[in-house]
Design an enzyme around this catalytic site. Structure first.
Site, PDB file in Angstrom:
ATOM      1  N   SER A 138       0.827  -1.200   0.000  1.00 17.39           N
ATOM      2  CA  SER A 138       0.000   0.000   0.000  1.00 17.39           C
ATOM      3  C   SER A 138       0.868   1.259   0.000  1.00 17.39           C
ATOM      4  O   SER A 138       1.853   1.360   0.722  1.00 17.39           O
ATOM      5  CB  SER A 138      -0.911   0.014   1.222  1.00 17.39           C
ATOM      6  OG  SER A 138      -1.602   1.246   1.315  1.00 17.39           O
ATOM      7  N   SER A 157      -0.616   4.144   0.742  1.00 21.07           N
ATOM      8  CA  SER A 157      -1.331   5.070   1.616  1.00 21.07           C
ATOM      9  C   SER A 157      -0.463   5.630   2.740  1.00 21.07           C
ATOM     10  O   SER A 157      -0.550   6.835   3.029  1.00 21.07           O
ATOM     11  CB  SER A 157      -2.575   4.393   2.186  1.00 21.07           C
ATOM     12  OG  SER A 157      -3.530   4.153   1.179  1.00 21.07           O
ATOM     13  N   LYS A 188     -13.853  -4.394   2.547  1.00 18.27           N
ATOM     14  CA  LYS A 188     -14.670  -3.197   2.317  1.00 18.27           C
ATOM     15  C   LYS A 188     -16.172  -3.434   2.528  1.00 18.27           C
ATOM     16  O   LYS A 188     -16.899  -2.496   2.847  1.00 18.27           O
ATOM     17  CB  LYS A 188     -14.417  -2.646   0.913  1.00 18.27           C
ATOM     18  CG  LYS A 188     -12.995  -2.137   0.720  1.00 18.27           C
ATOM     19  CD  LYS A 188     -12.704  -1.728  -0.709  1.00 18.27           C
ATOM     20  CE  LYS A 188     -13.339  -0.408  -1.059  1.00 18.27           C
ATOM     21  NZ  LYS A 188     -12.859   0.096  -2.370  1.00 18.27           N
ATOM     22  N   GLU A 247     -24.440   7.837   3.849  1.00 15.81           N
ATOM     23  CA  GLU A 247     -25.426   7.490   2.824  1.00 15.81           C
ATOM     24  C   GLU A 247     -24.785   6.909   1.566  1.00 15.81           C
ATOM     25  O   GLU A 247     -25.240   5.900   1.035  1.00 15.81           O
ATOM     26  CB  GLU A 247     -26.250   8.722   2.459  1.00 15.81           C
ATOM     27  CG  GLU A 247     -27.308   8.448   1.392  1.00 15.81           C
ATOM     28  CD  GLU A 247     -28.067   9.696   0.972  1.00 15.81           C
ATOM     29  OE1 GLU A 247     -28.862   9.606   0.021  1.00 15.81           O
ATOM     30  OE2 GLU A 247     -27.851  10.761   1.595  1.00 15.81           O
ATOM     31  N   TYR A 270      -4.243   3.761 -13.583  1.00 13.41           N
ATOM     32  CA  TYR A 270      -3.234   4.815 -13.498  1.00 13.41           C
ATOM     33  C   TYR A 270      -1.821   4.303 -13.769  1.00 13.41           C
ATOM     34  O   TYR A 270      -0.859   5.060 -13.691  1.00 13.41           O
ATOM     35  CB  TYR A 270      -3.278   5.520 -12.127  1.00 13.41           C
ATOM     36  CG  TYR A 270      -3.152   4.610 -10.930  1.00 13.41           C
ATOM     37  CD1 TYR A 270      -1.909   4.245 -10.421  1.00 13.41           C
ATOM     38  CD2 TYR A 270      -4.284   4.127 -10.290  1.00 13.41           C
ATOM     39  CE1 TYR A 270      -1.794   3.426  -9.322  1.00 13.41           C
ATOM     40  CE2 TYR A 270      -4.186   3.314  -9.185  1.00 13.41           C
ATOM     41  CZ  TYR A 270      -2.944   2.958  -8.704  1.00 13.41           C
ATOM     42  OH  TYR A 270      -2.839   2.137  -7.608  1.00 13.41           O
TER      43      TYR A 270
END
Length: 475
Positions: free
Chosen positions: A18, A20, A69, A81, A227
């Site tokens: 990752s 991140s 997820k 929402e 990407y």
């Protein structure tokens, strides 16, 4: 770091690759927030305890990715929402009594579109692909007021499911599903288009989900969620037809920025920081591609039933790569089945097609330094020229099996002429004995795979790679 440092992180399995942590810690540094971001490898069976433990440890927030997820939603105090609509969460924000779940993929994609000056209100759109990224794109376009969304997908079952879900959600028949090959039925116009499949992703570059130039005359602006590479074949087609195309890097960046800003209300990541983050990602991706190319391709050869495809797919999935099969590539090129090629053109013509394919793959490696996992048809190494080409491609591993394993694995297979008739065992044993020396000559190493499950074969290949590197076709 000190006693006041807040902690965020990412939970995933695997998590080691990752980017991140690199980006989120950059945002903390540039915005002056006392925050540290770390990766957490969490197995599926430990997810509930991980969420509870994070809250108990006063962790401020978490990103969530594959494979958690959807499952993580069961363990949250509240769900935003958009995340509830999509049915997936990728960001957890601490609140009283637990975490609130958000999905920043949708607003990340929307922000990247808006940054390009693209307005979706009353816009006619095209969406290619009905997977997870396609779901986020369809939701975004419908919620933003698109007038129509033509959904092109190979599987009409998946396309119908996504169509029904979106149309019910927004209360209007905005999505119109079509088979991928029916793109010509879309009325003329200049559409905003999202390419949401993995077709064209590194290392399987140079392909697009649609190759027909006429289709791209209908594309005004387009986003490819891929990407890497920075410019896909799809994007090249769009630009050649006079359209404007962007890749998925900004979407990746913005979904992370939105997560960071959710954890730190009132803090904004400026454009200079986003530019630095983009450069950092591009440099890291370039380094990864270079390392992959230096590590070399992996080519799996062996008799039918050796598990070449299954092992290749498992290896590719574990390492985030794409596997290709020579028979599949030839079928795609010829537009017909292997059995039809044999019947109509003969075996020699098929073997020549294998040779020409290998030549293209070697040229692609020399020109682009692209890594691939390749499963090879059982008869491909029979030609001496092919054996030489295989070793130019990278590491060749021969998966050895006995006749017992072949007959057990392929029992009931009626598509292979060799497995028909009354002397099947004798035919298989004779052919394995005949081909063994050829396979050995074709390969750098061999592995006995009888009685070994796929994950163990993958580990054995990884051990070979670690202990005996192969560069430019040589050990």
């Amino acid at each position: 770091m000190d006693g006041k440092t807040r902690v965020c992180g990412i939970i995933a399995n695997p998590v080691e690759h990752s980017m991140s942590p690199l980006l989120q810690n950059l945002y903390a540094k540039r915005t002056g927030v006392n925050l540290a971001y770390v990766p957490y490898k969490v197995k599926e069976e430990n997810l509930e305890q991980a969420v509870e433990g994070a809250y108990a440890l006063n962790i401020l927030g978490l990103n969530v990715t594959v494979p958690h997820k959807q499952t993580v939603m069961k363990y949250l105090k509240e769900i935003d929402e958009t995340a509830a609509d999509i049915g997936a969460v990728n960001t957890l924000v601490r609140m009283d009594g637990g975490y609130k779940g958000y999905n920043t993929d949708v607003p990340g994609l929307l922000r990247s579109v808006r940054e390009e000056g693209i307005v979706l209100k009353d816009r006619a759109c095209i969406l290619i692909g009905a997977g997870g990224a396609g779901k986020a794109a369809a939701y975004m376009m419908a919620k933003e007021g698109a007038s129509v969304i033509y959904l092109l997908n190979r599987s009409q079952e998946k396309a119908k499911a996504l169509t029904d879900w979106v149309n019910k959600l927004v209360g209007r028949d905005v999505v119109k599903p079509l088979p991928l090959g029916d793109h010509g039925k879309i009325p003329d116009g200049k559409y905003f288009t999202v390419q949401s499949t993995s077709v064209g992703m590194h290392p399987n570059v140079g392909v697009a989900p649609i190759e027909d130039p006429a289709f791209y005359q209908k594309v005004g602006e387009a986003v490819d969620v891929i990407y890497t590479p920075a410019k896909t074949r799809f994007m090249e087609h769009v630009e050649a037809a006079g359209g404007r195309a962007i890749n998925g890097l900004n979407m990746l960046l913005y979904q992370g920025v939105i997560s960071y800003e959710l954890w730190n209300p009132g803090v904004k990541v400026d454009e200079e920081t986003i530019t630095e983050a983009r450069t950092t990602i591009e440099e890291r991706l370039a380094a990864s591609r270079k390392a992959a190319a230096w590590k070399g391709n992996l080519i799996l050869i062996g008799f039918m039933g050796a598990g070449k495809t299954c092992v290749g797919e498992a290896y590719a999935k574990k390492h985030g790569l794409t596997m290709v099969d020579t028979d599949y590539l030839i079928r795609e090129e010829a537009g017909t089945s292997i059995s039809d090629i044999f019947a109509e053109r003969g075996e020699e013509a098929f073997r020549q097609m294998e040779t020409e394919l290998l030549k293209k793959l070697v040229a692609n490696r020399e020109n682009k330094s692209e890594r691939m996992i390749l499963s090879v048809g059982g008869g491909l190494p029979l030609r001496k020229e092919n054996r030489e080409l295989l070793k130019k491609l990278g590491r060749v591993v021969y998966l050895r099996v006995t006749a017992d394993t072949v007959l057990k694995r392929l029992k009931g297979d009626t598509t292979r002429p060799l497995l028909q008739g009354s002397d099947v065992r004798e035919n298989v044993e004779t052919l394995i004995e005949k081909r063994n020396p050829i396979y050995e000559e074709s390969s750098h190493q061999s592995l006995e795979v009888d009685g070994i499950d796929i994950p163990e074969v993958v580990k054995a290949i990884e051990k070979l790679e670690k202990e005996t590197p192969v560069y430019d076709g040589k050990q």
